[in-house]
Structures are given as structure tokens and as C-alpha cells.
Design a protein around this motif. Sequence first.
Motif, PDB file in Angstrom:
ATOM      1  N   GLY A  54       4.806 -12.544  -4.703  1.00  0.00           N
ATOM      2  CA  GLY A  54       5.631 -11.981  -3.641  1.00  0.00           C
ATOM      3  C   GLY A  54       5.174 -10.597  -3.213  1.00  0.00           C
ATOM      4  O   GLY A  54       5.177 -10.269  -2.029  1.00  0.00           O
ATOM      5  N   SER A  55       4.758  -9.791  -4.179  1.00  0.00           N
ATOM      6  CA  SER A  55       4.262  -8.445  -3.853  1.00  0.00           C
ATOM      7  C   SER A  55       2.941  -8.502  -3.093  1.00  0.00           C
ATOM      8  O   SER A  55       2.745  -7.768  -2.124  1.00  0.00           O
ATOM      9  CB  SER A  55       4.097  -7.624  -5.131  1.00  0.00           C
ATOM     10  OG  SER A  55       5.341  -7.404  -5.742  1.00  0.00           O
ATOM     11  N   ILE A  56       2.053  -9.374  -3.537  1.00  0.00           N
ATOM     12  CA  ILE A  56       0.756  -9.511  -2.859  1.00  0.00           C
ATOM     13  C   ILE A  56       0.968 -10.024  -1.430  1.00  0.00           C
ATOM     14  O   ILE A  56       0.373  -9.504  -0.477  1.00  0.00           O
ATOM     15  CB  ILE A  56      -0.176 -10.445  -3.657  1.00  0.00           C
ATOM     16  CG1 ILE A  56      -0.590  -9.768  -4.969  1.00  0.00           C
ATOM     17  CG2 ILE A  56      -1.411 -10.820  -2.838  1.00  0.00           C
ATOM     18  CD1 ILE A  56      -1.300 -10.678  -5.941  1.00  0.00           C
ATOM     19  N   LEU A  57       1.830 -11.026  -1.287  1.00  0.00           N
ATOM     20  CA  LEU A  57       2.116 -11.543   0.054  1.00  0.00           C
ATOM     21  C   LEU A  57       2.837 -10.500   0.910  1.00  0.00           C
ATOM     22  O   LEU A  57       2.676 -10.473   2.129  1.00  0.00           O
ATOM     23  CB  LEU A  57       2.938 -12.820  -0.028  1.00  0.00           C
ATOM     24  CG  LEU A  57       2.186 -14.056  -0.517  1.00  0.00           C
ATOM     25  CD1 LEU A  57       3.148 -15.192  -0.780  1.00  0.00           C
ATOM     26  CD2 LEU A  57       1.119 -14.458   0.472  1.00  0.00           C
ATOM     27  N   GLY A  58       3.617  -9.638   0.280  1.00  0.00           N
ATOM     28  CA  GLY A  58       4.261  -8.553   1.009  1.00  0.00           C
ATOM     29  C   GLY A  58       3.246  -7.591   1.599  1.00  0.00           C
ATOM     30  O   GLY A  58       3.367  -7.170   2.753  1.00  0.00           O
ATOM     31  N   VAL A  59       2.220  -7.260   0.822  1.00  0.00           N
ATOM     32  CA  VAL A  59       1.158  -6.378   1.327  1.00  0.00           C
ATOM     33  C   VAL A  59       0.394  -7.064   2.457  1.00  0.00           C
ATOM     34  O   VAL A  59       0.124  -6.455   3.505  1.00  0.00           O
ATOM     35  CB  VAL A  59       0.196  -5.968   0.182  1.00  0.00           C
ATOM     36  CG1 VAL A  59      -1.030  -5.252   0.722  1.00  0.00           C
ATOM     37  CG2 VAL A  59       0.927  -5.104  -0.839  1.00  0.00           C
TER      38      VAL A  59
END
Length: 137
Positions: A54-59
Motif C-alpha cells: 500500500g505504501s509503495i502504491l501510494g508513492v
Amino acid sequence: MSSTTLAPARGITTTKQKVGIAIAGVYSLTNIPGFLTAPDPGVEGPPMAILVVGSILGVIGLVASVLAWRGNRVALRVAAGSMIVITLTGLPAFFVDVPMFIKALVGFSVLLTVLAVVLMFSTDRRPVPVSTEVGAR
């Protein structure tokens, strides 16, 4: 001889699209610190792998939103895709025993994702006149 036909506007970012892109950017931004909120050992919560994804996709979604704001059509699709995948990772909350607040938050994120994607891919309904000459080389 020339004739005028109507063609849809392409590559123009409308106000609705900009609102959708802004929603996608804010949604992506709020997902970046997700891996920092990992539950303590022994406490139920999302797996660390889902939080990192989720964090990677957020970036990715945030960068794509900025590029889409500048008119990049591919980035528009990437921003929408990352937003959809982030939302899909939250859907298992509906099928496990979690507090109602979490289910409401996931439901809100689903509605927000649908709204943003619809706005991001909406087009202006007014056709743009295009002049074409018949017989010209």
C-alpha cells in the motif's frame, strides 16, 4: 472543398478530471505512511506485506497524479490503477471480524475510489469543431 466535422476533445484536462486527479493524489498520499502503522505482535491487523504494498502504491499513485495533473494520459491510468489496487487490498476487511469503524473506512475508500476514477476519465461533452479539406493533398 472543405467541410467541418465534430470530434471529441483529446488531451484536454477538464475541471472534473482535475478534481479526480486531486482526489487520487490525496488518497495516495494518505496511504504512504501505512507501513508505519503496523499492528503490534499478537494484535490482529493487516499483514505487513499489505501495508508495504500500500505504501509503495501510494508513492506510485502520488507521482502519477502529479504527472497526470500536467497532462500525461498514461500517468492518469497509472494513478487510477494504483488507487484501485490499494482499495482492493482493503476489501478483505468486509469478510473478517474487525470493528465496524474499519469496515466503514474501507467502504468510504471504495466510494472515494469509484468517484475519483469516474471523474478522472470523464470528458467534456462539447465536441470541438475540426475542419477537414476534401481533395487536398
